[in-house]
Design a protein around this motif. Structure first.
Motif, PDB file in Angstrom:
ATOM      1  N   ASP A  74       0.839  -1.208   0.000  1.00 53.55           N
ATOM      2  CA  ASP A  74       0.000   0.000   0.000  1.00 53.55           C
ATOM      3  C   ASP A  74       0.870   1.252   0.000  1.00 53.55           C
ATOM      4  O   ASP A  74       1.932   1.277   0.630  1.00 53.55           O
ATOM      5  N   LEU A  78      -0.842   8.122  -1.708  1.00 49.69           N
ATOM      6  CA  LEU A  78      -1.525   8.120  -3.003  1.00 49.69           C
ATOM      7  C   LEU A  78      -2.852   7.366  -2.948  1.00 49.69           C
ATOM      8  O   LEU A  78      -3.557   7.277  -3.948  1.00 49.69           O
ATOM      9  N   GLN A  79      -3.149   6.806  -1.776  1.00 47.83           N
ATOM     10  CA  GLN A  79      -4.360   6.001  -1.574  1.00 47.83           C
ATOM     11  C   GLN A  79      -4.397   4.817  -2.526  1.00 47.83           C
ATOM     12  O   GLN A  79      -5.429   4.495  -3.109  1.00 47.83           O
ATOM     13  N   TRP A  80      -3.227   4.176  -2.693  1.00 43.44           N
ATOM     14  CA  TRP A  80      -3.112   3.008  -3.565  1.00 43.44           C
ATOM     15  C   TRP A  80      -3.070   1.741  -2.737  1.00 43.44           C
ATOM     16  O   TRP A  80      -2.361   1.670  -1.730  1.00 43.44           O
ATOM     17  N   MET A  83      -0.018  -3.433  -5.339  1.00 43.42           N
ATOM     18  CA  MET A  83      -0.150  -3.845  -6.742  1.00 43.42           C
ATOM     19  C   MET A  83       1.229  -3.956  -7.389  1.00 43.42           C
ATOM     20  O   MET A  83       2.229  -3.547  -6.805  1.00 43.42           O
ATOM     21  N   MET A  85       3.340  -2.641 -10.634  1.00 49.35           N
ATOM     22  CA  MET A  85       3.199  -1.524 -11.566  1.00 49.35           C
ATOM     23  C   MET A  85       4.562  -1.085 -12.074  1.00 49.35           C
ATOM     24  O   MET A  85       5.550  -1.142 -11.345  1.00 49.35           O
ATOM     25  N   TRP A 109       3.679  11.231  -8.659  1.00 51.80           N
ATOM     26  CA  TRP A 109       2.550  10.798  -9.474  1.00 51.80           C
ATOM     27  C   TRP A 109       1.788  12.022  -9.949  1.00 51.80           C
ATOM     28  O   TRP A 109       1.362  12.857  -9.143  1.00 51.80           O
TER      29      TRP A 109
END
Length: 124
Positions: A74, A78-80, A83, A85, A109
């Motif tokens: 996490d 960036l509130q991601w 993942m 990438m 970003w």
């Protein structure tokens, strides 16, 4: 005779339409429209650059293209969610980094693409 009349009429119609054809004016982009109106309020603003920090594992490196792929956890800023990438990176930042390394990294970003601005092996 009838066939000649049809052909002549068709050609006349095509020539007439071509003579009347006015080139469509391309729509002005918002930037040009705002600049010509003198209003900054109407100009689109660049996306806000966001900065985040994460921890992940390097899964792919393409130094020639300036790309690194990270399988990261996490990134709260960036509130991601976690993942895998790919990100742009300056090749010189990859010195000493190899596929399989666990890394700490920072990313900028712009809302469309990310650029790794700092990367180091975790625990370094």
């Amino acid at each position: 005779m009838k066939k000649s009349l049809i052909v002549a009429s068709s050609l006349l119609a095509v020539v007439s339409l071509a003579a009347c054809k006015k080139e469509a004016e391309a729509p002005k982009s918002p930037e040009i429209a705002a600049a010509s109106s003198g209003s900054m309020a109407e100009m689109p603003m660049a996306a806000e650059m966001k900065h985040g920090m994460g921890v992940g594992t390097v899964t792919e490196i393409d130094a020639a293209k300036g790309m690194v792929t990270l399988d990261h956890g996490d990134i709260a800023e960036l509130q991601w969610p976690a993942m895998k990438m790919g990100f742009a990176i300056k090749p010189e930042l990859l010195a000493g980094i190899k596929v399989g390394d666990k890394v700490n990294f920072e990313i900028d970003w712009d809302g469309k693409a990310g650029t790794v601005t700092r990367i180091e092996k975790a625990g370094s």
